[in-house]
Scaffold this active site. Structure first.
Site, PDB file in Angstrom:
ATOM      1  N   HIS A  96      -1.906  -5.405   1.321  1.00  0.00           N
ATOM      2  CA  HIS A  96      -2.981  -5.955   0.889  1.00  0.00           C
ATOM      3  C   HIS A  96      -2.903  -7.291   0.633  1.00  0.00           C
ATOM      4  CE1 HIS A  96      -6.984  -6.924  -0.633  1.00  0.00           C
ATOM      5  NE2 HIS A  96      -6.320  -7.356  -1.719  1.00  0.00           N
ATOM      6  N   LYS A 132       0.749  -1.169  -0.174  1.00  0.00           N
ATOM      7  CA  LYS A 132       0.089   0.037   0.069  1.00  0.00           C
ATOM      8  C   LYS A 132       0.688   1.395   0.141  1.00  0.00           C
ATOM      9  CE  LYS A 132      -3.766  -2.356   2.532  1.00  0.00           C
ATOM     10  NZ  LYS A 132      -4.713  -2.180   3.657  1.00  0.00           N
ATOM     11  N   ASN A 170      -1.979  -0.127   7.160  1.00  0.00           N
ATOM     12  CA  ASN A 170      -1.278  -1.239   7.492  1.00  0.00           C
ATOM     13  C   ASN A 170      -0.495  -2.089   6.665  1.00  0.00           C
ATOM     14  OD1 ASN A 170      -3.586  -2.105   5.841  1.00  0.00           O
ATOM     15  ND2 ASN A 170      -4.340  -3.195   7.468  1.00  0.00           N
ATOM     16  N   TYR A 185     -12.496  -2.493  -3.395  1.00  0.00           N
ATOM     17  CA  TYR A 185     -12.810  -2.173  -1.855  1.00  0.00           C
ATOM     18  C   TYR A 185     -14.538  -2.577  -1.968  1.00  0.00           C
ATOM     19  CZ  TYR A 185      -8.599  -1.494   0.427  1.00  0.00           C
ATOM     20  OH  TYR A 185      -7.250  -1.449   0.712  1.00  0.00           O
ATOM     21  N   GLU A 230      -9.765  -9.772  -7.885  1.00  0.00           N
ATOM     22  CA  GLU A 230      -8.627  -8.748  -7.881  1.00  0.00           C
ATOM     23  C   GLU A 230      -7.623  -8.780  -8.667  1.00  0.00           C
ATOM     24  OE1 GLU A 230      -7.665  -9.093  -3.593  1.00  0.00           O
ATOM     25  OE2 GLU A 230      -9.653  -8.242  -2.683  1.00  0.00           O
TER      26      GLU A 230
END
Ligand code: RTP
Ligand code: MG
Length: 148
Positions: free
Chosen positions: A115, A9, A112, A49, A126
């Site tokens: 992904h 990310k 975080n 998302y 995805e």
């Protein structure tokens, strides 16, 4: 062979963690079969998302993932979907165990680092959202015969 979609990310990219993260999956014995360094568009972010569309943090999530470049990857190997989730650690880096990517490098839930697809269906969805079929490279590695 099973495949999953992993993405460093924007926070992981800014913190120079791409190399360390790639190394972990390489050393485990998984195979990198697709990679691109990109800026995610709002449209792709919203599709990616989609399952969180109704959540209060959805806008924040889309803003964050489009806030800077990401390193998107497709990894292949036996059990790679579930194992990479374990290697990433829990969503909240404070709950993620030491030794996991989020446990070692992250502090807060909304930053975080990485992904990873959470199942077969999301992995397929995805991968095809971020990669065209011809952008995935199938090849034999000599090392594989020492892993399998
Ligand atoms: P990811 O999809 O990014 O791999 O993370 P995950 O499966 O572990 O977590 P998920 O439930 O899919 O949530 C997606 C991302 O949304 C952020 N989040 N924020 N503010 C909050 O309560 C909250 N909850 C989740 C996290 O950055 C999470 O990675
Ligand atoms: Mg998720």
């Amino acid at each position: 062979m099973e495949r999953t979609f992993l993405m460093v990310k924007p926070d992981g990219v800014q913190r120079n963690l791409i190399g360390k993260i790639v190394t972990r999956f390489e050393e485990k014995g998984f195979q990198l079969v697709g990679a691109k360094f990109i800026h995610v568009s709002e449209n792709i972010a919203e599709q990616h998302y989609a399952e969180h569309k109704e959540k209060p943090f959805f806008t924040e999530l889309v803003d964050f993932i489009t806030s800077g470049p990401v390193f998107a990857m497709v990894w292949q190997g036996e059990g790679v979907i579930a194992k990479s989730r374990l290697m990433m650690g829990k969503t909240d880096p404070l709950e993620a165990l030491p030794g996991t990517i989020r446990g070692d490098f992250g502090v807060v839930k909304h930053k975080n680092i990485i992904h990873g697809s959470d199942g077969r269906e999301s992995a397929q969805r995805e991968i095809s959202l971020f990669f065209r079929e011809e952008e995935i490279v199938e090849y034999n590695k000599l090392l594989d015969s020492w892993i399998y």
